[in-house]
Design a protein around this motif. Structure first.
Motif, PDB file in Angstrom:
ATOM      1  N   LEU A 342       1.046  -1.341  -0.110  1.00  0.00           N
ATOM      2  CA  LEU A 342       0.339   0.123  -0.133  1.00  0.00           C
ATOM      3  C   LEU A 342       0.584   1.444   0.433  1.00  0.00           C
ATOM      4  N   THR A 343       0.365   2.717  -1.139  1.00  0.00           N
ATOM      5  CA  THR A 343       1.454   3.624  -0.710  1.00  0.00           C
ATOM      6  C   THR A 343      -0.060   4.880  -0.776  1.00  0.00           C
ATOM      7  N   VAL A 344       0.863   5.935  -0.090  1.00  0.00           N
ATOM      8  CA  VAL A 344       0.042   6.480   0.283  1.00  0.00           C
ATOM      9  C   VAL A 344      -0.819   6.575  -1.257  1.00  0.00           C
ATOM     10  N   ARG A 345      -0.192   7.101  -2.105  1.00  0.00           N
ATOM     11  CA  ARG A 345      -0.943   7.593  -3.503  1.00  0.00           C
ATOM     12  C   ARG A 345      -2.279   6.897  -3.908  1.00  0.00           C
ATOM     13  N   GLY A 346      -1.365   5.580  -3.432  1.00  0.00           N
ATOM     14  CA  GLY A 346      -2.152   4.695  -3.846  1.00  0.00           C
ATOM     15  C   GLY A 346      -3.579   4.781  -2.987  1.00  0.00           C
ATOM     16  N   GLU A 347      -3.962   4.814  -2.016  1.00  0.00           N
ATOM     17  CA  GLU A 347      -4.713   4.598  -1.235  1.00  0.00           C
ATOM     18  C   GLU A 347      -5.702   5.996  -1.052  1.00  0.00           C
ATOM     19  N   ILE A 348      -5.045   7.333  -1.481  1.00  0.00           N
ATOM     20  CA  ILE A 348      -5.754   8.125  -1.791  1.00  0.00           C
ATOM     21  C   ILE A 348      -6.674   8.485  -2.627  1.00  0.00           C
ATOM     22  N   GLN A 349      -5.721   7.695  -4.676  1.00  0.00           N
ATOM     23  CA  GLN A 349      -6.553   7.242  -5.666  1.00  0.00           C
ATOM     24  C   GLN A 349      -7.737   6.525  -5.699  1.00  0.00           C
ATOM     25  N   PHE A 350      -7.461   5.236  -4.293  1.00  0.00           N
ATOM     26  CA  PHE A 350      -9.062   4.565  -4.204  1.00  0.00           C
ATOM     27  C   PHE A 350     -10.227   5.188  -3.332  1.00  0.00           C
ATOM     28  N   TRP A 351      -9.617   6.094  -2.849  1.00  0.00           N
ATOM     29  CA  TRP A 351     -11.076   6.632  -1.728  1.00  0.00           C
ATOM     30  C   TRP A 351     -11.889   7.531  -2.699  1.00  0.00           C
ATOM     31  N   VAL A 352     -10.526   8.345  -3.655  1.00  0.00           N
ATOM     32  CA  VAL A 352     -11.387   9.243  -4.483  1.00  0.00           C
ATOM     33  C   VAL A 352     -12.437   8.546  -5.754  1.00  0.00           C
ATOM     34  N   MET A 353     -12.033   7.350  -5.925  1.00  0.00           N
ATOM     35  CA  MET A 353     -12.548   6.533  -6.962  1.00  0.00           C
ATOM     36  C   MET A 353     -13.674   6.335  -6.582  1.00  0.00           C
ATOM     37  N   TYR A 354     -13.935   5.591  -4.765  1.00  0.00           N
ATOM     38  CA  TYR A 354     -14.721   5.393  -4.194  1.00  0.00           C
ATOM     39  C   TYR A 354     -15.568   6.251  -3.867  1.00  0.00           C
ATOM     40  N   VAL A 355     -15.530   7.429  -3.989  1.00  0.00           N
ATOM     41  CA  VAL A 355     -16.674   8.682  -4.672  1.00  0.00           C
ATOM     42  C   VAL A 355     -16.981   8.754  -5.621  1.00  0.00           C
ATOM     43  N   VAL A 356     -15.842   9.105  -6.465  1.00  0.00           N
ATOM     44  CA  VAL A 356     -16.658   9.395  -7.874  1.00  0.00           C
ATOM     45  C   VAL A 356     -17.947   7.966  -8.541  1.00  0.00           C
ATOM     46  N   ASN A 357     -16.680   7.068  -8.262  1.00  0.00           N
ATOM     47  CA  ASN A 357     -17.944   5.985  -9.243  1.00  0.00           C
ATOM     48  C   ASN A 357     -18.884   5.872  -8.033  1.00  0.00           C
ATOM     49  N   ARG A 358     -19.506   6.212  -7.004  1.00  0.00           N
ATOM     50  CA  ARG A 358     -20.983   5.955  -5.972  1.00  0.00           C
ATOM     51  C   ARG A 358     -21.295   7.961  -7.228  1.00  0.00           C
ATOM     52  N   PHE A 359     -20.499   8.804  -7.411  1.00  0.00           N
ATOM     53  CA  PHE A 359     -21.306  10.184  -8.342  1.00  0.00           C
ATOM     54  C   PHE A 359     -22.191   9.053  -9.723  1.00  0.00           C
ATOM     55  N   LEU A 360     -20.929   8.863 -10.237  1.00  0.00           N
ATOM     56  CA  LEU A 360     -20.978   8.515 -11.726  1.00  0.00           C
ATOM     57  C   LEU A 360     -22.414   7.590 -11.670  1.00  0.00           C
TER      58      LEU A 360
END
Length: 782
Positions: A342-360
């Protein structure tokens, strides 16, 4: 405002209400902060002043006209309503040169003289050859409010002539109060620029469905480029098969029973809103009848009012199911990510996409419904009250469409501090989506991160599940405490028919959170008991801990709590007072302490009861209940729930404001019939919406995300190239270890229990999976 009021029993001028409420909203919070009873000391002096200025008759000032005996035509005493003086006298009907059919389709004028709105039968009138429908607004002799009078007249009739015919029935009165006639109420308004744009976009979607279906049928299962697959996302046949597909049981835990819970809850939501919409639209059409206590008591003071008004708990079932599925599915993705560093960048991307996917996922369908009913629906029909309803709807949409689309409408617009009433937004009922989205963004990630990562702190990793459970407990207790505080502070009573405190209590995420966080906890437990690292033994162990008697006990507990929350509601309304407590906290059948206790624990208790019900059914216990809730029939209804929820409040508006058959009188058969119509109609249009918008855009979302993932995967494969022998090992779902050389080409290699598996084509993909497994620290390979 009660028998002691100087206006009790007499008609009141229309201006009184508007003048009083304009001042109430300004002064009530100052006069009595935090109380929904503040309007009484503010409104009473305003009303009394207006009565005196307008010389309105009351029993106390002696100006009420006497009532005549219908048989003897003699004065028998002072009456409350001056309109009753018309009875027993000769009535002059407007002469409008009508045929017998036109007279039949017109409203009875004698009822208008008694102060009732009467519309007649406008749709049959419009179908009658040589006829047209007109609506007159008039103040009948002996009345102080405007009433509406619908007439069916020859097509060559003029508005001026109809007004004159009404004036001729009582010249002295109508010369002072001339009637107004509108013969354009049945004329459909043309589409505006916005409506043309929205209709064109929806027509484009329909064209894409046709093209996508033809392309898919022509090409078959062959893979194509991105553009071709994007067009095929609109394939009607494939999306129909997905909609009607038989739900499959999962490994270790069977969540098919959630389909039945979701569908039944949606039916219940529609049932509750059926009664409120009949009363609401009936109130627009027939306000005089609506305030008759005998009419409203036909339903409010009956035992079955609990079933109607208890429908708000169905939304809490949605919250519970949402939390459960979010935790269960997100945990799968998190476990897959934990197989690599796990990386900081990877986790940030995961949680951002967690929200984006919901909106989409939510926005395309939401936008289609919002803009259709805002821009297109007002032009689809016409009636005497169609324009009034849809003009108000369009006005609300113009102000607050963005609050709906961005899931802020439970905060914007701001409610009145005195009683918690808030202006309506564009799509009714979507405060639920706003609350669910806010819990999804701000609550679920905290619990998921605590449960799976221990807040990314190595020292807390071993306590991560205890931390997750503790967070659920703390959040539930805090929510219960806030519900109690708000109930006391804002003087919240029961939430139905506009009662309670909508803005500060009913639609706030911190009040509605308990079912959601309890659903999160159960989803985490299910994942914990089916994860790869534990195999099937943990779920088998859990099942053994729930013998048959324990499952029956859980079912009894659940049904008991659910019933105790729903059925006592009738006792709140069924009091000895003539006017039930539907718009005031006076005369309620519960004590104040009882209301505080109920509003404090009801959402938490509902979530706890669902927890006790879903746990054994998901494990395959309680065979009868599980079979009832897991049937194939519920699958399509469950998939259509989102669209049906968006439509189910707007579709009844369109139907009720365009039909002649509105009534302000309650009848169980009529109401249940309307419920069936609303349910079938909502799901029919939800199916169209699903096949044209929801499923195609869901396919596009998956296509875009998979394309991005493939690009990212190629980048990952290019950097850490790890060469392996053909005898390297891959760990399977069941914990066994298999040599790669023993796996046939084109077979499916699964590295976890999810349905996302990868074929050993090309071979570099299998080597990449082995490299990821080899790079995992030994302590995390279990």
């Amino acid at each position: 405002l009660g028998p002691d009021s100087p206006i009790y029993g007499c008609s009141c001028h229309e201006e009184l209400h508007s003048d009083a409420w304009e001042t109430v909203y300004e002064l009530a919070p100052i006069v009595s902060p935090g109380s929904n009873l503040a309007y009484i000391p503010v409104a009473r002096p305003i009303v009394m002043q207006r009565i005196e200025q307008c010389n309105i008759p009351t029993q106390k000032n002696g100006m009420c006209p006497p009532m005549h005996d219908a048989a003897a035509n003699q004065v028998v005493g002072v009456v409350a309503d001056p309109a009753i003086s018309v009875q027993g006298t000769t009535i002059t009907i407007p002469k409008l040169n009508q045929s017998s059919s036109m007279v039949e389709y017109s409203a009875p004028y004698e009822r208008v003289l008694e102060g009732f709105d009467e519309y007649g039968w406008f749709n049959p009138c419009e179908e009658l050859s040589g006829a047209k429908y007109c609506l007159a607004s008039l103040q009948a002799p002996g009345n102080f409010m405007q009433v509406r009078y619908g007439v069916c007249v020859p097509t060559d009739s003029k508005e001026v002539g109809i007004a004159q015919a009404i004036t001729d029935t009582a010249p002295e009165h109508y010369e002072k109060n001339p009637p107004k006639v509108d013969c354009s109420v049945m004329t459909k308004r043309p589409l505006g620029i916005g409506g043309i744009i929205v209709a064109s976009i929806l027509a484009l979607f329909l064209a894409l469905v046709v093209v996508g279906t033809l392309v898919k049928q022509f090409r078959g299962s062959r893979r194509g480029g991105f553009a071709v697959e994007a067009i095929e996302s609109f394939d009607f046949v494939g999306n129909w098969h997905y909609l009607m597909a038989k739900p499959q049981s999962g490994k270790g835990v069977d969540l098919r029973s959630l389909n039945g819970l979701r569908a039944v809850s949606m039916f219940w939501v529609i049932l509750g809103h059926t009664l409120t919409y009949i009363i609401w639209i009936g109130g627009i059409a027939y306000p005089g009848r609506l305030v008759n206590p005998n009419n409203i008591n036909m339903v409010v003071k009956k035992w079955f009012i609990s079933i109607y008004s208890g429908g708000f708990f169905a939304v809490d079932t949605f919250f519970f199911l949402s939390g459960l599925l979010v935790a269960f599915l997100a945990s799968r993705e998190i476990e897959k990510r934990k197989q690599r560093r796990l990386t900081v960048r990877g986790e940030i991307q995961f949680w951002v996409m967690y929200v984006v996917n919901r909106f989409l996922r939510l926005l395309p369908v939401f936008a289609a419904v919002l803009f259709f009913f805002w821009m297109v629906a007002p032009s689809l029909s016409a009636s005497p009250f169609w324009q009034h309803n849809w003009d108000k709807h369009s006005e609300d949409c113009a102000k607050y469409w963005w609050a709906d689309l961005f899931f802020l409408n439970n905060f914007i617009p701001v409610g009145n501090p005195a009683d918690g009433l808030a202006p309506t937004t564009c799509v009714g009922g979507t405060w639920y989506l706003a609350v669910d989205m806010q819990l999804y963004i701000f609550v679920a990630p905290i619990i998921l991160i605590a449960w799976h990562h221990g807040f990314y702190l190595q020292s807390l990793t071993r306590y991560r599940k205890s931390m997750g459970f503790s967070l659920v407990t703390v959040m539930s207790l805090v929510s219960v405490g806030l519900a109690c505080y708000t109930t006391i502070k804002k003087d919240v009573w029961l939430q139905y028919f506009g009662e309670g405190n909508f803005y500060y209590y009913y639609v706030k995420p911190w009040i509605r959170a308990p079912p959601y966080v309890l659903g999160l906890l159960l989803g985490l437990i299910f994942h914990h008991c089916t994860a790869e690292e534990l195999g099937k033994s943990r779920m088998e162990y859990l099942k053994k801990q729930f013998p048959k008697w324990a499952c029956v006990l859980a079912l009894t507990f659940s049904v008991g709590i659910l019933s105790a929350l729903v059925f006592p509601i009738a006792s709140y309304f069924n009091t000895e007072y003539e006017v039930p407590p539907i718009t005031t906290t006076h005369s309620a059948g519960w004590s104040r302490d009882g209301v505080i206790a109920y509003n404090t624990v009801k959402f938490f208790a509902w979530g706890l009861a669902l927890f006790a019900l879903v746990l054994p059914t998901a494990m395959g216990r309680l065979a009868i209940v599980t079979e009832l809730l897991s049937g194939h029939i519920w699958g399509p209804f469950a998939k259509l729930t989102y669209g049906a929820y968006l439509i189910h409040m707007l579709y009844p508006q369109a139907l009720l404001t365009s039909t002649d058959n509105n009534t302000a009188y309650y009848h169980s058969g009529n109401t249940l019939g309307m419920w069936l119509i609303f349910t079938l109609g909502s799901y029919f249009w939800a199916a169209i919406l699903f096949l044209v918008v929801e499923a195609p855009f869901g396919n596009l979302q998956k296509l875009i995300m998979s394309t991005i993932a493939r690009g990212s995967s190629k980048g990952d494969n290019a950097t850490p190239q790890v060469k392996r022998k053909v005898t390297d090992m891959v760990q399977g779902v069941d914990g066994t270890v298999t040599q790669v050389s023993q796996i046939p080409m084109n077979s499916v290699v699964c590295v976890d229990e999810s349905e996302t598996c990868q074929r050993r084509t090309p071979r570099i993909q299998a080597e990449h999976e082995m490299a990821a497994f080899a790079s995992t620290p030994p302590r995390d390979r279990r």
